[in-house]
Structures are given as structure tokens and as C-alpha cells.
Design a protein around this motif. Structure first.
Motif, PDB file in Angstrom:
ATOM      1  N   LEU A  52      11.112  29.898  31.907  1.00 26.53           N
ATOM      2  CA  LEU A  52      10.100  29.004  31.413  1.00 26.53           C
ATOM      3  C   LEU A  52       8.776  30.161  31.721  1.00 26.53           C
ATOM      4  O   LEU A  52       8.323  30.557  32.484  1.00 26.53           O
ATOM      5  CB  LEU A  52       9.497  28.093  32.391  1.00 26.53           C
ATOM      6  N   LEU A  53       8.265  30.123  30.273  1.00 26.14           N
ATOM      7  CA  LEU A  53       7.087  31.033  30.277  1.00 26.14           C
ATOM      8  C   LEU A  53       5.828  30.220  29.860  1.00 26.14           C
ATOM      9  O   LEU A  53       5.790  29.532  28.885  1.00 26.14           O
ATOM     10  CB  LEU A  53       7.264  32.095  29.045  1.00 26.14           C
ATOM     11  N   THR A  54       4.790  30.503  30.531  1.00 27.98           N
ATOM     12  CA  THR A  54       3.501  29.936  30.352  1.00 27.98           C
ATOM     13  C   THR A  54       2.210  30.657  30.770  1.00 27.98           C
ATOM     14  O   THR A  54       2.466  31.797  31.007  1.00 27.98           O
ATOM     15  CB  THR A  54       3.617  28.420  31.050  1.00 27.98           C
ATOM     16  N   GLY A  55       1.255  30.086  30.556  1.00 27.15           N
ATOM     17  CA  GLY A  55      -0.054  30.672  30.695  1.00 27.15           C
ATOM     18  C   GLY A  55      -1.033  30.215  31.840  1.00 27.15           C
ATOM     19  O   GLY A  55      -0.863  28.887  31.958  1.00 27.15           O
ATOM     20  N   ALA A  56      -1.670  30.830  32.314  1.00 23.57           N
ATOM     21  CA  ALA A  56      -2.675  30.228  33.517  1.00 23.57           C
ATOM     22  C   ALA A  56      -3.821  29.835  32.863  1.00 23.57           C
ATOM     23  O   ALA A  56      -4.446  30.353  31.782  1.00 23.57           O
ATOM     24  CB  ALA A  56      -3.081  31.188  34.711  1.00 23.57           C
ATOM     25  N   PRO A 101      18.516  30.593  28.159  1.00 24.10           N
ATOM     26  CA  PRO A 101      17.269  29.707  27.636  1.00 24.10           C
ATOM     27  C   PRO A 101      16.102  30.256  28.091  1.00 24.10           C
ATOM     28  O   PRO A 101      15.828  30.187  29.168  1.00 24.10           O
ATOM     29  CB  PRO A 101      17.786  28.376  27.609  1.00 24.10           C
ATOM     30  N   VAL A 102      15.224  30.297  27.180  1.00 22.73           N
ATOM     31  CA  VAL A 102      13.664  30.699  27.476  1.00 22.73           C
ATOM     32  C   VAL A 102      12.782  29.725  26.805  1.00 22.73           C
ATOM     33  O   VAL A 102      12.816  29.407  25.543  1.00 22.73           O
ATOM     34  CB  VAL A 102      13.389  32.069  26.984  1.00 22.73           C
ATOM     35  N   ILE A 103      12.284  28.840  27.600  1.00 22.27           N
ATOM     36  CA  ILE A 103      11.315  27.843  27.185  1.00 22.27           C
ATOM     37  C   ILE A 103       9.867  28.293  27.349  1.00 22.27           C
ATOM     38  O   ILE A 103       9.496  28.921  28.452  1.00 22.27           O
ATOM     39  CB  ILE A 103      11.603  26.529  28.004  1.00 22.27           C
ATOM     40  N   ALA A 104       8.977  28.126  26.246  1.00 31.17           N
ATOM     41  CA  ALA A 104       7.490  28.180  26.420  1.00 31.17           C
ATOM     42  C   ALA A 104       6.898  27.126  26.509  1.00 31.17           C
ATOM     43  O   ALA A 104       7.152  26.016  25.761  1.00 31.17           O
ATOM     44  CB  ALA A 104       7.161  28.769  25.006  1.00 31.17           C
ATOM     45  N   ALA A 105       6.130  27.009  27.433  1.00 29.38           N
ATOM     46  CA  ALA A 105       5.178  25.773  27.599  1.00 29.38           C
ATOM     47  C   ALA A 105       3.577  26.474  27.182  1.00 29.38           C
ATOM     48  O   ALA A 105       3.086  27.009  28.066  1.00 29.38           O
ATOM     49  CB  ALA A 105       5.106  25.322  29.049  1.00 29.38           C
ATOM     50  N   LEU A 119       6.774  31.859  19.789  1.00 30.39           N
ATOM     51  CA  LEU A 119       7.556  31.526  18.794  1.00 30.39           C
ATOM     52  C   LEU A 119       9.028  32.033  18.958  1.00 30.39           C
ATOM     53  O   LEU A 119       9.960  31.921  18.421  1.00 30.39           O
ATOM     54  CB  LEU A 119       6.904  31.803  17.447  1.00 30.39           C
ATOM     55  N   ALA A 120       9.006  33.238  19.757  1.00 35.45           N
ATOM     56  CA  ALA A 120      10.235  33.942  20.003  1.00 35.45           C
ATOM     57  C   ALA A 120      11.055  33.294  21.005  1.00 35.45           C
ATOM     58  O   ALA A 120      12.430  33.734  21.107  1.00 35.45           O
ATOM     59  CB  ALA A 120      10.005  35.366  20.409  1.00 35.45           C
ATOM     60  N   CYS A 121      10.468  32.417  21.950  1.00 36.91           N
ATOM     61  CA  CYS A 121      11.195  31.792  22.724  1.00 36.91           C
ATOM     62  C   CYS A 121      12.032  30.885  22.068  1.00 36.91           C
ATOM     63  O   CYS A 121      12.080  30.283  20.918  1.00 36.91           O
ATOM     64  CB  CYS A 121      10.268  31.189  23.649  1.00 36.91           C
ATOM     65  N   ASP A 122      13.168  30.113  22.900  1.00 39.28           N
ATOM     66  CA  ASP A 122      14.292  29.524  22.338  1.00 39.28           C
ATOM     67  C   ASP A 122      13.768  27.871  21.886  1.00 39.28           C
ATOM     68  O   ASP A 122      14.038  27.237  20.975  1.00 39.28           O
ATOM     69  CB  ASP A 122      15.366  29.229  23.195  1.00 39.28           C
ATOM     70  N   GLU A 177       5.517  19.006  13.339  1.00 34.18           N
ATOM     71  CA  GLU A 177       5.722  18.547  12.242  1.00 34.18           C
ATOM     72  C   GLU A 177       6.185  19.331  11.062  1.00 34.18           C
ATOM     73  O   GLU A 177       7.194  19.015  10.178  1.00 34.18           O
ATOM     74  CB  GLU A 177       4.602  17.769  11.520  1.00 34.18           C
ATOM     75  N   TRP A 178       5.867  20.704  11.225  1.00 30.79           N
ATOM     76  CA  TRP A 178       6.337  21.718  10.447  1.00 30.79           C
ATOM     77  C   TRP A 178       7.791  22.325  10.675  1.00 30.79           C
ATOM     78  O   TRP A 178       8.313  23.146  10.079  1.00 30.79           O
ATOM     79  CB  TRP A 178       5.285  22.789  10.101  1.00 30.79           C
ATOM     80  N   GLY A 179       8.083  22.080  11.995  1.00 32.33           N
ATOM     81  CA  GLY A 179       9.108  22.624  12.521  1.00 32.33           C
ATOM     82  C   GLY A 179       8.875  23.705  13.243  1.00 32.33           C
ATOM     83  O   GLY A 179      10.031  24.762  13.440  1.00 32.33           O
ATOM     84  N   MET A 180       7.822  24.057  13.450  1.00 36.35           N
ATOM     85  CA  MET A 180       7.275  25.534  14.146  1.00 36.35           C
ATOM     86  C   MET A 180       7.680  25.475  15.496  1.00 36.35           C
ATOM     87  O   MET A 180       8.202  26.421  16.016  1.00 36.35           O
ATOM     88  CB  MET A 180       5.882  25.852  14.012  1.00 36.35           C
ATOM     89  N   ILE A 181       7.728  24.365  16.082  1.00 34.82           N
ATOM     90  CA  ILE A 181       7.830  24.247  17.692  1.00 34.82           C
ATOM     91  C   ILE A 181       8.736  23.033  17.746  1.00 34.82           C
ATOM     92  O   ILE A 181       8.940  22.333  16.924  1.00 34.82           O
ATOM     93  CB  ILE A 181       6.586  23.989  18.532  1.00 34.82           C
ATOM     94  N   TRP A 182       9.181  22.932  19.002  1.00 32.14           N
ATOM     95  CA  TRP A 182      10.154  21.630  19.195  1.00 32.14           C
ATOM     96  C   TRP A 182       9.313  20.389  19.504  1.00 32.14           C
ATOM     97  O   TRP A 182       9.650  19.287  18.917  1.00 32.14           O
ATOM     98  CB  TRP A 182      10.950  22.048  20.713  1.00 32.14           C
ATOM     99  N   LYS A 183       8.289  20.538  20.367  1.00 30.05           N
ATOM    100  CA  LYS A 183       7.615  19.392  20.528  1.00 30.05           C
ATOM    101  C   LYS A 183       5.932  19.453  21.127  1.00 30.05           C
ATOM    102  O   LYS A 183       5.763  20.438  21.653  1.00 30.05           O
ATOM    103  CB  LYS A 183       8.147  18.466  21.613  1.00 30.05           C
ATOM    104  N   ALA A 184       5.284  18.711  20.578  1.00 23.93           N
ATOM    105  CA  ALA A 184       3.729  18.722  21.025  1.00 23.93           C
ATOM    106  C   ALA A 184       3.896  17.330  22.209  1.00 23.93           C
ATOM    107  O   ALA A 184       4.139  16.386  21.765  1.00 23.93           O
ATOM    108  CB  ALA A 184       2.877  18.359  19.962  1.00 23.93           C
ATOM    109  N   VAL A 185       3.220  17.757  23.329  1.00 21.43           N
ATOM    110  CA  VAL A 185       3.322  16.707  24.424  1.00 21.43           C
ATOM    111  C   VAL A 185       1.869  16.416  24.939  1.00 21.43           C
ATOM    112  O   VAL A 185       0.910  17.361  24.739  1.00 21.43           O
ATOM    113  CB  VAL A 185       4.172  17.110  25.494  1.00 21.43           C
ATOM    114  N   PRO A 186       1.479  15.310  25.710  1.00 15.05           N
ATOM    115  CA  PRO A 186       0.092  15.183  26.142  1.00 15.05           C
ATOM    116  C   PRO A 186      -0.144  16.167  27.181  1.00 15.05           C
ATOM    117  O   PRO A 186       0.601  16.809  27.870  1.00 15.05           O
ATOM    118  CB  PRO A 186       0.222  13.839  26.985  1.00 15.05           C
TER     119      PRO A 186
END
Length: 279
Positions: A52-56, A101-105, A119-122, A177-186
Motif C-alpha cells: 500500500l503506497l500513500t503520502g503523508a 498487488p500494489v495499491i495506491a491511496a 497510475l503505475a500501481c495496480d 469516471e474516465w477509468g484512470m483510477i479504480w475508485k474515488a472515496v470520501p
């Protein structure tokens, strides 16, 4: 001085946090080195089965730290070919090749190299407030980190050209909406959802997921006949894995499977023999 990358083991998940929040987690040499070390952990530790890859802070990653460049005119311009060849290209290749699997948050702005690393993440989850920006044209550069490859594959040629040339921000909802990412969440739910998803992936049949990743990445260059042959070979490998046997057994017994994530025994033995020969 804070570590430029934070690494946390959460069960079978390796959580990697880019940690230069005062610089929107933009890259300098120290962050590149630390991220390489984190990915080595993901590659070499069998108990790590998802990343899981994210930023501070308030951003995911603003790309390269331009303040780290000497643009005073006193000397030659920086060699961006060297920077990309030494740091960014190997990073993207490792993310793509990792058989887990590599997930980007994406918790905030993802700009320049930061956008294309995400975008290189799965699987990409993004906070609703997040934005993806191909910022390169604003400073006379070309998208890197695979952006000129991933954007046309994800959103099509017309949108890819416009995004790269205009450097307009794409809000997370639009990216979904464009399929660039899997999901937008709150925003408040991002890390909970990302950790839940990563834990789910870490309990899944890791060897099979790695083959899925490899097959889908190959599809863009293969003909249908080549892809059918690749699927045949990969299905043969997956069918010899202990997770296939466990999955079928669990299905027949109507119980939850307990996947090990391991490859077939002969591939394990072959890998051990190869390592021994190299040693």
C-alpha cells in the motif's frame, strides 16, 4: 530529521508512506533511496503479499523537488536523462514487475511524476479532494514515469494529449469516471478503505494475482493469438499452485479458503536452485 519514507508492516501488507509533507512529498535523492529500500522489502520478504503506497500530509506526491535542482545558470543544466534512467524508470519497472498487488491511496495532489507513479500501481483509490496533474508542460518537459504510455492506455489518445499538453487537474471523481483510477472515496474513508483492500489482497492467492498482473500488462503488446497462448501457459502454472488446490477444496467444502500465496513447488525449487547457483 524525519525519514523520507515510512515503512510499516501490517500483517501481510507493507504500507509505504512518502514522508516529506512540507514539500508535498516531492522526490529528492534521499526519498528515492528510501523508496528503493522499501520496495526491496516487498520483493524479498515472502510474508509481504501486498503493498500500500500513500503520502503523508495533504498531498500524495508533487513529483520531483525542483528546489533540489541547480538552475542558477552558473553551470550546465541538470541531466534529466540521468535522473530518469537512475531513479524513475527503475522505480516504474519495479512496481510493474513486483509479483504482488500494489495499491495506491492518493490522499491529495498527485502531480508530475507523482501522478504517473500512482497510475503505475495496480489499483488506485483516491480521496475525493485529490487531483491528478500532468504538470510537465508547464515547465517545458515531457511526461515521464510511463505517463505517455499509461495515459493513452487508460483514457484514450485524445484525452491523453490534452491532459499532457494543457496540464489541467483531473479531480478524483473525473479520474474514476474516465477509468484512470479504480475508485474515488470520501477523504475521511480513504485510508480505512485502502487498508481493508490491501488486507484483502494480502489474503488472496498471491501467485495467481502476480500472473494476472503480468498477463494484463502483456495484453497491450500482444495479438489475440499471443495472448491466448500466454493465458494457456499462465493457467498451467496457476493450476499447479497450492492455492488452486486450496481454492477448489474450499469451494467444494463451502468454507473460506486459506491461501498461502506460494508458487508451485517446482518453481520454488527452481528459484532456490538458481539462487544457489548465483551464490
Amino acid at each position: 530529521m524525519a525519514a523520507p519514507v515510512l515503512v510499516e508492516r501490517d500483517g501481510g501488507v507493507l504500507v509505504i508512506t512518502l514522508n516529506r509533507p512540507d514539500k508535498l512529498n516531492s522526490f529528492n535523492d534521499a526519498m528515492q533511496e528510501a523508496l528503493r529500500g522499501a520496495l526491496t522489502i516487498a520483493e524479498t520478504e515472502a510474508e509481504i503479499r501486498a503493498v500500500l503506497l500513500t503520502g503523508a500530509g495533504r498531498g500524495f506526491c508533487a513529483g520531483q523537488d525542483l528546489g533540489d535542482r541547480n538552475m542558477s545558470g552558473d553551470g550546465p543544466p541538470p541531466d534529466l536523462r540521468e535522473t530518469i534512467g537512475t531513479h524513475y524508470n527503475p522505480l516504474i519497472r519495479r512496481l510493474k514487475a513486483l509479483p504482488k498487488p500494489v495499491i495506491a491511496a492518493v490522499n491529495g495532489v498527485a502531480a508530475g511524476a507523482g501522478a504517473n507513479i500512482a497510475l503505475a500501481c495496480d489499483i488506485v483509490l483516491a480521496a475525493e479532494s485529490a487531483k491528478f496533474i500532468q504538470a510537465f508542460s508547464k515547465i517545458g518537459l515531457v511526461p515521464d514515469c510511463g505517463g505517455t504510455w499509461s495515459l493513452p492506455h487508460l483514457v484514450g489518445l485524445a484525452r491523453a494529449k490534452a491532459l499532457a499538453m494543457l496540464a489541467v487537474p483531473v479531480p478524483a471523481a473525473q479520474a474514476e469516471e474516465w477509468g484512470m483510477i479504480w475508485k474515488a472515496v470520501p477523504d475521511a474513508e480513504l485510508m480505512d478503505q485502502a487498508r481493508t483492500l490491501a488486507a484483502e489482497m494480502a489474503a488472496a492467492p498471491t501467485f495467481g494475482l502476480g500472473l494476472i498482473k503480468q498477463a494484463i500488462e502483456a495484453a497491450g503488446d500482444n495479438t489475440l493469438d499471443q495472448q491466448l497462448d500466454l493465458e494457456r501457459e499462465m493457467q498451467g502454472r496457476a493450476g499447479r499452485s497450492p492455492d488452486y488446490a486450496e481454492g477448489v477444496s474450499a469451494f467444494m467444502a463451502k468454507r473460506r479458503p486459506a491461501f498461502s500465496g506460494l508458487p508451485p513447488q517446482e518453481e520454488t525449487r527452481q528459484g532456490e536452485t538458481t539462487q544457489g547457483d548465483e551464490a
